[in-house]
Every structure is written in structure tokens, then in C-alpha cells.
Motif scaffolding. Sequence first.
Motif, PDB file in Angstrom:
ATOM      1  N   UNK A 112       1.340  63.573 -16.799  1.00 39.74           N
ATOM      2  CA  UNK A 112       0.608  63.337 -15.555  1.00 39.74           C
ATOM      3  C   UNK A 112       1.535  63.395 -14.343  1.00 39.74           C
ATOM      4  N   UNK A 113       2.590  62.574 -14.343  1.00 45.42           N
ATOM      5  CA  UNK A 113       3.504  62.536 -13.199  1.00 45.42           C
ATOM      6  C   UNK A 113       4.388  63.771 -13.142  1.00 45.42           C
ATOM      7  N   UNK A 114       4.927  64.178 -14.281  1.00 48.38           N
ATOM      8  CA  UNK A 114       5.843  65.309 -14.313  1.00 48.38           C
ATOM      9  C   UNK A 114       5.211  66.602 -13.839  1.00 48.38           C
ATOM     10  N   UNK A 115       3.976  66.858 -14.244  1.00 49.03           N
ATOM     11  CA  UNK A 115       3.315  68.097 -13.809  1.00 49.03           C
ATOM     12  C   UNK A 115       3.032  68.074 -12.315  1.00 49.03           C
ATOM     13  N   UNK A 116       2.752  66.882 -11.780  1.00 44.43           N
ATOM     14  CA  UNK A 116       2.546  66.768 -10.322  1.00 44.43           C
ATOM     15  C   UNK A 116       3.853  66.999  -9.573  1.00 44.43           C
ATOM     16  N   UNK A 117       4.964  66.519 -10.125  1.00 41.35           N
ATOM     17  CA  UNK A 117       6.273  66.758  -9.514  1.00 41.35           C
ATOM     18  C   UNK A 117       6.568  68.258  -9.468  1.00 41.35           C
ATOM     19  N   UNK A 118       6.286  68.954 -10.563  1.00 43.18           N
ATOM     20  CA  UNK A 118       6.499  70.408 -10.602  1.00 43.18           C
ATOM     21  C   UNK A 118       5.635  71.101  -9.554  1.00 43.18           C
ATOM     22  N   UNK A 119       4.358  70.708  -9.440  1.00 47.14           N
ATOM     23  CA  UNK A 119       3.478  71.310  -8.420  1.00 47.14           C
ATOM     24  C   UNK A 119       4.047  71.098  -7.020  1.00 47.14           C
ATOM     25  N   UNK A 120       4.521  69.884  -6.761  1.00 46.71           N
ATOM     26  CA  UNK A 120       5.048  69.567  -5.431  1.00 46.71           C
ATOM     27  C   UNK A 120       6.334  70.336  -5.147  1.00 46.71           C
ATOM     28  N   UNK A 121       7.214  70.421  -6.123  1.00 42.70           N
ATOM     29  CA  UNK A 121       8.462  71.170  -5.940  1.00 42.70           C
ATOM     30  C   UNK A 121       8.179  72.641  -5.624  1.00 42.70           C
ATOM     31  N   UNK A 135      -3.137  55.183  -7.425  1.00 42.32           N
ATOM     32  CA  UNK A 135      -2.468  56.192  -6.606  1.00 42.32           C
ATOM     33  C   UNK A 135      -2.716  57.573  -7.192  1.00 42.32           C
ATOM     34  N   UNK A 136      -3.237  58.472  -6.372  1.00 42.16           N
ATOM     35  CA  UNK A 136      -3.444  59.868  -6.791  1.00 42.16           C
ATOM     36  C   UNK A 136      -2.085  60.488  -7.087  1.00 42.16           C
ATOM     37  N   UNK A 137      -1.955  61.127  -8.232  1.00 41.32           N
ATOM     38  CA  UNK A 137      -0.637  61.523  -8.720  1.00 41.32           C
ATOM     39  C   UNK A 137       0.061  62.545  -7.823  1.00 41.32           C
ATOM     40  N   UNK A 138      -0.710  63.363  -7.093  1.00 37.53           N
ATOM     41  CA  UNK A 138      -0.064  64.307  -6.180  1.00 37.53           C
ATOM     42  C   UNK A 138       0.521  63.589  -4.958  1.00 37.53           C
ATOM     43  N   UNK A 139      -0.052  62.442  -4.601  1.00 40.24           N
ATOM     44  CA  UNK A 139       0.578  61.593  -3.586  1.00 40.24           C
ATOM     45  C   UNK A 139       1.885  61.025  -4.113  1.00 40.24           C
ATOM     46  N   UNK A 140       1.893  60.602  -5.383  1.00 38.65           N
ATOM     47  CA  UNK A 140       3.139  60.112  -5.985  1.00 38.65           C
ATOM     48  C   UNK A 140       4.225  61.183  -5.904  1.00 38.65           C
TER      49      UNK A 140
END
Length: 317
Positions: free
Chosen positions: A15-24, A213-218
Motif C-alpha cells: 500500500x505505502x510502497x506503491x504510493x511512494x513509487x507513484x509519487x517518485x 490518511x489517503x496513501x498518496x498524501x502519505x
Amino acid sequence: MEKNAKIYVAGHRGLAGSAIVRALMANGYTNLVLKSSQELDLRRQEAVEAFFAAEQPEYVFLAAAKVGGIQANNVYRAEFIYENLMIEANVIHSAYLNGVKKLLFLGSSCIYPKLCPQPMKEDYLLTGFLEPTNEPYAIAKIAGLKLCENYCRQYGVNFISAMPTNLYGFNDNFDLANSHVLPALMRKFHEAKVSGAPTVTVWGSGTPLREFLYVDDLADALLFLMQHYNEPQFVNVGTGDEVSIKELALTMKAVVGYEGELVFDADKPDGTPRKLLDVSRLHEAGWQAKTSLKEGIEKTYGWFVESYGQIRGRAAA
């Protein structure tokens, strides 16, 4: 972080890791090192040391963990403490040995005492007893943030820690037996709507208060911290707002479009009565959450409906 820097995201499928990749990727970082748990078992020290020696990442987001809801934490207690201790110790130590410029360790708000004063300030860590149902996981996460803090103090590295509140979003775990409350409710309401079931049962009394907290905000917050935060003390990441489980269920009911009745099963555990993070340290640093709970649920439900066949298959397997 330089745009061409080599960045390792541990746990990139979660959940968190995939959002981090999207943000990067959205911010122009393309030199990413991504390994699935089948390719690299982070519980094995030798494998982790060989990976770091070969890849030499400059920055590390440590989002890999064994995670689950109340029931999973309570049933798989030994696995939750052992696997999380091994993952974080191996990655943090190898990052130190191989000269990683900066590491961010992702913890959890369950590190705080069960009856912690509200909202929970970073200073309240280790001031009381933990919630018994997830104590093993919490102890592992406390060990991880203390590893980062003390590697900073002894070795002068720049290893920071962020403690997020309850997360939700794309790639969440929707298994009804092992998931957290929000994705479990989303699946329950969706399947009740599709089947025409007259009621949906919600675990517990509905009175506990939670922050979501919405994970893309995280992920946006974690990129911000990587750029601007360089202190050994960990930092809370949340919205600063809370909602009762009953209010959450009613919001979910409305978003999904379910027209039946809610039933609360008070025989099931409530967990911690209230869990709201004090996010003043993060606000003072210059970051605030952007996505409202209803908006985040709407985005997540849209993804859930599109991915439902795959989600159901994973749960059945």
C-alpha cells in the motif's frame, strides 16, 4: 534528492510502497531499484547485504513490513515481531554499511500507548502500556525507529523515521480476515450491494475514534521529509482529524451506494478507544494533508471496482 539519484523502495508492491513509487515517478525520479519479496527476502541478512553491496542505492524508503488488522496482529504474533525486526534491522544496517545518503523508515501509530493522551505527540512514546492485540508489531516498529535514531547518534548517518496514522488507498489489503477496518468495510459494503444483502455487520461498537490518511498524501509527505527533514527524532504523519468507526461506516455506505442496514457486533474487539496523531511537528516543517476522507474513499472505491476481480482472486488464494 537529485533527480537521477538511485533510490531503493523496499516494499514497493504494498500500500505505502506503491504510493511512494507513484509519487517518485510523478516528480521525475526514474532511477528506482525495485525488488519483490520473491526476488529479495529482506528477512535474510546475507541476501540483503549482497543486494546493497551490488546495487549501492543512494536513498532508501523502507516501507516493507508484515502488516494486518486486529485479528491478524493477534493471531500471528510471533511472525509479526520476528519478520518486522529482521526486515528493518537488515535494511538499516546494510544501508549504514554501504554509505546510503539518506534513509526513511516507515513506522506506525500503534507505537503509542493504548491509553495515550490525545492527540498523540512524538514525546509520548514509551510512556505507557501498548494495545495488547498488536503489541508485537508495535514493539518491532519502535525498534526500527530506535535503530534509525541511534545509528544517527553513533554513526552520524541521516536516517529518519515517519509514523503514519491509519492508511488507505490503491493496493490496500481487502481480505476480510486480515485487513484493516476501512478496506474491510469497503469490500463488505460492495459485496452486500452486489448481492442485495439486507445488512452489513461492522466489528465492535462503532464508538472508537480513528484518523485516516489517503496513501498518496502519505507518499507526498514522505518525499517532503526526504527533502526537508534531517532530525533523528521521528515525526508523525497524519491529517490531524478523527472520525468514529460509525461515521466511517456511514460515509462508506454512502460512497458505495449500499441501501441496507448497519449492524454493530459489540462482541468483537474495538481496539484502542481513540488514536489521533499530533501532527504539529510536520505542519511546522511545512506539510499538510490535502485529501478529505470522502474524496479519498471515492478515489479508492473507483480503483477497487476496477480491480475487484483481481482482489477477489488474491483473497481466495
